[in-house]
Scaffold this motif. Structure first.
Motif, PDB file in Angstrom:
ATOM      1  N   ILE A 133       0.834  -1.210   0.000  1.00  0.00           N
ATOM      2  CA  ILE A 133       0.000   0.000   0.000  1.00  0.00           C
ATOM      3  C   ILE A 133       0.864   1.254   0.000  1.00  0.00           C
ATOM      4  N   LEU A 134       1.778   1.368   0.964  1.00  0.00           N
ATOM      5  CA  LEU A 134       2.590   2.577   1.076  1.00  0.00           C
ATOM      6  C   LEU A 134       3.564   2.692  -0.091  1.00  0.00           C
ATOM      7  N   GLY A 135       4.165   1.566  -0.472  1.00  0.00           N
ATOM      8  CA  GLY A 135       5.141   1.602  -1.554  1.00  0.00           C
ATOM      9  C   GLY A 135       4.529   1.961  -2.888  1.00  0.00           C
ATOM     10  N   THR A 136       3.374   1.389  -3.200  1.00  0.00           N
ATOM     11  CA  THR A 136       2.701   1.724  -4.454  1.00  0.00           C
ATOM     12  C   THR A 136       2.320   3.197  -4.482  1.00  0.00           C
ATOM     13  N   SER A 137       1.894   3.716  -3.324  1.00  0.00           N
ATOM     14  CA  SER A 137       1.521   5.127  -3.257  1.00  0.00           C
ATOM     15  C   SER A 137       2.713   6.033  -3.510  1.00  0.00           C
ATOM     16  N   VAL A 138       3.850   5.722  -2.868  1.00  0.00           N
ATOM     17  CA  VAL A 138       5.036   6.553  -3.031  1.00  0.00           C
ATOM     18  C   VAL A 138       5.578   6.476  -4.453  1.00  0.00           C
ATOM     19  N   MET A 139       5.626   5.284  -5.023  1.00  0.00           N
ATOM     20  CA  MET A 139       6.219   5.077  -6.337  1.00  0.00           C
ATOM     21  C   MET A 139       5.189   5.178  -7.464  1.00  0.00           C
ATOM     22  N   ARG A 140       4.124   5.893  -7.235  1.00  0.00           N
ATOM     23  CA  ARG A 140       2.997   5.907  -8.158  1.00  0.00           C
ATOM     24  C   ARG A 140       3.349   6.385  -9.556  1.00  0.00           C
ATOM     25  N   LEU A 141       4.221   7.369  -9.695  1.00  0.00           N
ATOM     26  CA  LEU A 141       4.515   7.892 -11.033  1.00  0.00           C
ATOM     27  C   LEU A 141       5.293   6.867 -11.856  1.00  0.00           C
ATOM     28  N   ARG A 142       6.283   6.247 -11.251  1.00  0.00           N
ATOM     29  CA  ARG A 142       7.048   5.223 -11.961  1.00  0.00           C
ATOM     30  C   ARG A 142       6.138   4.076 -12.388  1.00  0.00           C
ATOM     31  N   HIS A 143       5.354   3.557 -11.430  1.00  0.00           N
ATOM     32  CA  HIS A 143       4.497   2.415 -11.729  1.00  0.00           C
ATOM     33  C   HIS A 143       3.409   2.775 -12.742  1.00  0.00           C
ATOM     34  N   TRP A 144       2.886   3.992 -12.619  1.00  0.00           N
ATOM     35  CA  TRP A 144       1.863   4.451 -13.567  1.00  0.00           C
ATOM     36  C   TRP A 144       2.426   4.466 -14.979  1.00  0.00           C
ATOM     37  N   TYR A 145       3.631   4.980 -15.113  1.00  0.00           N
ATOM     38  CA  TYR A 145       4.233   5.041 -16.445  1.00  0.00           C
ATOM     39  C   TYR A 145       4.410   3.641 -17.028  1.00  0.00           C
ATOM     40  N   ILE A 146       4.922   2.715 -16.235  1.00  0.00           N
ATOM     41  CA  ILE A 146       5.145   1.358 -16.730  1.00  0.00           C
ATOM     42  C   ILE A 146       3.828   0.685 -17.089  1.00  0.00           C
ATOM     43  N   VAL A 147       2.833   0.881 -16.238  1.00  0.00           N
ATOM     44  CA  VAL A 147       1.537   0.251 -16.487  1.00  0.00           C
ATOM     45  C   VAL A 147       0.911   0.768 -17.778  1.00  0.00           C
ATOM     46  N   VAL A 148       0.911   2.084 -17.970  1.00  0.00           N
ATOM     47  CA  VAL A 148       0.235   2.631 -19.151  1.00  0.00           C
ATOM     48  C   VAL A 148       1.058   2.442 -20.415  1.00  0.00           C
ATOM     49  N   SER A 149       2.350   2.151 -20.274  1.00  0.00           N
ATOM     50  CA  SER A 149       3.168   2.045 -21.479  1.00  0.00           C
ATOM     51  C   SER A 149       3.504   0.616 -21.869  1.00  0.00           C
ATOM     52  N   GLN A 150       3.418  -0.326 -20.893  1.00  0.00           N
ATOM     53  CA  GLN A 150       3.882  -1.672 -21.211  1.00  0.00           C
ATOM     54  C   GLN A 150       2.941  -2.794 -20.796  1.00  0.00           C
ATOM     55  N   ASN A 151       2.215  -2.620 -19.726  1.00  0.00           N
ATOM     56  CA  ASN A 151       1.499  -3.754 -19.155  1.00  0.00           C
ATOM     57  C   ASN A 151       0.046  -3.842 -19.596  1.00  0.00           C
ATOM     58  N   GLY A 152      -0.230  -3.520 -20.823  1.00  0.00           N
ATOM     59  CA  GLY A 152      -1.581  -3.712 -21.314  1.00  0.00           C
ATOM     60  C   GLY A 152      -2.391  -2.450 -21.419  1.00  0.00           C
ATOM     61  N   PHE A 153      -1.979  -1.392 -20.708  1.00  0.00           N
ATOM     62  CA  PHE A 153      -2.642  -0.100 -20.838  1.00  0.00           C
ATOM     63  C   PHE A 153      -1.828   0.716 -21.837  1.00  0.00           C
ATOM     64  N   ILE A 154      -2.384   0.952 -23.000  1.00  0.00           N
ATOM     65  CA  ILE A 154      -1.634   1.570 -24.085  1.00  0.00           C
ATOM     66  C   ILE A 154      -1.946   3.064 -24.135  1.00  0.00           C
ATOM     67  N   LEU A 155      -0.911   3.878 -23.998  1.00  0.00           N
ATOM     68  CA  LEU A 155      -1.098   5.320 -24.043  1.00  0.00           C
ATOM     69  C   LEU A 155      -1.463   5.739 -25.460  1.00  0.00           C
ATOM     70  N   HIS A 156      -2.543   6.483 -25.571  1.00  0.00           N
ATOM     71  CA  HIS A 156      -2.965   6.937 -26.895  1.00  0.00           C
ATOM     72  C   HIS A 156      -1.891   7.799 -27.538  1.00  0.00           C
ATOM     73  N   HIS A 157      -1.789   7.736 -28.820  1.00  0.00           N
ATOM     74  CA  HIS A 157      -0.740   8.434 -29.565  1.00  0.00           C
ATOM     75  C   HIS A 157      -0.773   9.932 -29.269  1.00  0.00           C
ATOM     76  N   GLY A 158       0.385  10.446 -28.855  1.00  0.00           N
ATOM     77  CA  GLY A 158       0.506  11.886 -28.625  1.00  0.00           C
ATOM     78  C   GLY A 158       0.043  12.343 -27.263  1.00  0.00           C
ATOM     79  N   ALA A 159      -0.540  11.457 -26.462  1.00  0.00           N
ATOM     80  CA  ALA A 159      -1.039  11.875 -25.151  1.00  0.00           C
ATOM     81  C   ALA A 159       0.126  12.056 -24.177  1.00  0.00           C
ATOM     82  N   LYS A 160       0.037  13.080 -23.368  1.00  0.00           N
ATOM     83  CA  LYS A 160       1.065  13.341 -22.353  1.00  0.00           C
ATOM     84  C   LYS A 160       0.734  12.543 -21.095  1.00  0.00           C
ATOM     85  N   ILE A 161       1.735  11.894 -20.514  1.00  0.00           N
ATOM     86  CA  ILE A 161       1.491  11.091 -19.319  1.00  0.00           C
ATOM     87  C   ILE A 161       1.116  12.016 -18.157  1.00  0.00           C
ATOM     88  N   PRO A 162      -0.087  11.889 -17.612  1.00  0.00           N
ATOM     89  CA  PRO A 162      -0.487  12.754 -16.500  1.00  0.00           C
ATOM     90  C   PRO A 162       0.094  12.262 -15.183  1.00  0.00           C
TER      91      PRO A 162
END
Length: 638
Positions: A133-162
């Motif tokens: 819980i605490l680790g995922t919260s702290v490392m949220r930006l890193r994990h978010w980027y990996i999830v949306v870029s590699q693990n099945g969540f595909i970032l739409h073309h040209g979209a900026k990572i929020p």
């Protein structure tokens, strides 16, 4: 029950010397000598014994549910809810973890029976859950980027990572879900929300992060990514903060600072000379014999590194950047202060298993702490206290006393019979106006929060002060401590703002030395408060805090006597809160009555390249956290 729950949460934050400030409310931390960061805790637990899929799966599911109201404060459903979305109020990861543990405490037998059959203890389960819980919260930006870029969540073309703080349903429109969890095989998959799928994917990524055995390189970023974006995502920091670090320190130093922010910090003690009359080495020996804790004088550790040269290196903004007793970051080396003692991690001790087990205990259960022999205080924080250069017979004001750590450090310095500058020295080397024959010092601890003043009062007896009714006013109580020879005395008083304005036993502007440890962003001590990085805002860091700091500094300066000394400090790495505030103070009406006070007396080196010889920037290292110090003396009227 409540305090035990808070201990379970805070124990994962291994804060070795928290820099308390009036603007920040911090519960008493629990120290364990596991030397684990919140997103490191639980790693060895999982890897040391065989785990069942059901055990880990249950904890990840619970972690996902706990993080949903953290990442999606509104319109969030339970991952397996059949009742549709529900409303949630914003909540921190720490509070959500407490809530979950509280729920578990109601039915502990039913909750952990299956774990016991697998030889899994309750503490192991709770530790792993807290890490997720605490680790995922702290490392949220890193994990978010990996999830949306590699693990099945595909970032739409040209979209900026929020930045996922907080997440919002609108962010889901940026990604295309590709079933990374295989939930289509779950009979209840139609009730699992997109929000839950995204959070679960981040929890799973953090579990992989914990088990990566040091291989935590970030997947390749887009070719047009800037270096500040790279730092922000790699180390999970607010992008505007990463940009500031890059601008001030350059990429190499900024990267090292970021690495230290995501690593466990050292546990450093300050010997309390009031209660323990021996040397640093004597206290280290006592800690091993009585508390089973291995410790080493920071000065001894420093000398073992064969560091003999103290040179000056400028940061990009022109200020002096120093590290304490370490050469991990390019820059100058400052010797640690006397009285600083570092707890050695259990894995570094050549001892039996039984002896190592003795080392795993809470600081607050140690006899040495209960007897007042030491306080937990970072080496850099101790340098702040040292920079005031107090002498017996002086009156001293700790204007932003917080929990009293620096106030007690000043008292220890005044009554230390083992130090050449405390307890036995009455020379007026620093411009103090007291008569050199005076052996009675006075410390006044002030804070704007009454609760912190009550905490100070509750610690006075343990630290070595006894209550005494003021002879001049039967309604006032002062606290008194003496050195071991009995030839030097220090009184301690607690003051509110109204007390100071009215004058306590003296008129205003009567203190020989004033310390202003101002409220700040705490960016220099983020490894002690990992989750706080996501509480930072640009407006707060660059506008609101600098404005408040200048106001506090100017007010505190009004209490400095003619010829007296003023020290301003923060635990921030940002120029806006440090050098800029110091310069604005010098340009103000109040500051015009002060002259710069160089650090040459304690640096032992005059070959400084910067004109700002009265300021000192301590960069994070393996021995200390990040701090800033500036010093002035008040001129005398002609």
């Amino acid at each position: 029950m409540r305090r035990h729950l808070e201990s379970l949460v805070l124990i994962l934050f291994v804060e070795s010397s928290v820099c308390f400030h009036p603007s920040i409310s911090v519960d008493k931390p629990q120290y364990r000598f596991a030397h684990q960061h919140p997103y490191e805790a639980g790693k060895e637990t999982v890897e040391s014994i065989c785990r069942s899929t059901s055990w880990e799966e249950r904890l990840r599911r619970e972690a996902t549910e706990a993080l949903l109201p953290v990442f999606f404060p509104t319109s969030v459903a339970s991952p397996t809810s059949r009742n549709g979305p529900t409303e949630h109020s914003p909540i921190t990861a720490e509070a959500s973890l407490k809530r979950l543990l509280r729920k578990k405490y109601q039915y502990p037998q039913e909750e952990f029976d299956s774990d016991r059959h697998q030889n899994i203890s309750v503490n192991e389960s709770r530790g792993r859950l807290a890490a997720l819980i605490l680790g995922t919260s702290v490392m949220r930006l890193r994990h978010w980027y990996i999830v949306v870029s590699q693990n099945g969540f595909i970032l739409h073309h040209g979209a900026k990572i929020p930045i996922p703080y907080p997440l919002d349903r609108s962010l889901l429109s940026l990604v295309t879900y590709n079933d990374p969890l295989g939930v289509s095989e779950d009979e209840n998959h139609e009730h699992i929300t997109e929000e839950a799928l995204l959070v679960r994917a981040m929890v799973d990524e953090h579990a992989r992060y914990l088990s990566s055995s040091g291989n935590r390189t970030l997947p390749i970023l887009p070719s047009n990514s800037s270096r500040d974006t790279e730092l922000a995502i790699q180390y999970s920091l607010p992008p505007f903060f990463a940009s500031s670090l890059l601008l001030q320190y350059g990429y190499t130093q900024a990267q090292k600072i970021c690495e230290l922010m995501n690593s466990p910090g050292p546990i450093t003690l300050r010997r309390n000379a009031i209660q323990f009359p021996g040397s640093d080495d004597d206290l280290c020996e006592w800690l091993w014999e009585e508390d089973g804790i291995k410790a080493e004088s920071c000065n001894r550790l420093h000398s073992c590194q064969n560091i003999t040269v103290l040179s000056s290196t400028l940061t990009r903004d022109g200020s002096n950047g120093y590290v304490v007793g370490s050469s991990s970051i390019p820059g100058s080396i400052l010797p640690p202060p006397n009285g600083a003692i570092r707890i050695l991690p259990p894995e570094s001790i050549d001892a039996t298993t039984a002896e190592r087990r003795r080392s795993i205990k809470s600081i607050w259960s140690m006899r040495g702490w209960q007897n007042g022999y030491f306080e937990v205080q970072d080496a850099g924080s101790q340098i702040i206290t040292q920079s005031l250069e107090v002498r017996p017979g002086e009156s001293i004001l700790d204007y932003c006393a917080g929990n009293g750590g620096k106030s007690f450090g000043l008292a220890s310095a005044l009554l230390d019979t083992t130090s050449p500058t405390g307890g036995s020295h009455s020379n007026d080397e620093c411009g103090a106006r007291k008569d050199s024959t005076s052996r009675q010092s006075k410390i006044v601890a002030h804070d704007v929060v009454d609760e912190r003043l009550r905490q100070i009062k509750g610690s006075l007896k343990r630290v070595g002060f006894t209550a005494r009714v003021d002879a001049n006013n039967d309604n006032d109580t002062v606290y008194v401590a003496q050195n071991r020879r009995g030839d030097c005395e220090c009184t301690f008083q607690i003051a509110t703002s109204s007390d100071l304005d009215a004058g306590i036993d003296c008129i205003a502007s009567c203190f020989d030395a004033v310390l202003v440890d101002a409220p700040c962003s705490s960016t220099g001590v983020l490894r002690r408060r990992p989750a706080q990085r996501w509480d930072l805002t640009e407006k707060q860091m660059y506008e609101e805090l600098p404005k408040l700091q200048l106001e506090v500094l100017e007010k505190a300066a009004s209490f400095v006597a003619e010829g007296g000394r003023l020290v301003y400090s923060t635990c921030s790495l940002l120029t806006e809160e440090n050098d800029f505030v110091a310069r604005k103070f010098e340009q103000s009406t109040v500051g015009s009555g002060f002259e710069r006070w160089d650090f040459s007396l304690i640096r032992g080196n005059d070959s400084l390249l910067s004109e700002d010889r009265h300021t000192l920037t301590l960069l994070p290292s393996e021995i200390s956290d990040g701090f800033f110090i500036a010093r002035w003396k008040r001129g005398t009227k002609v």
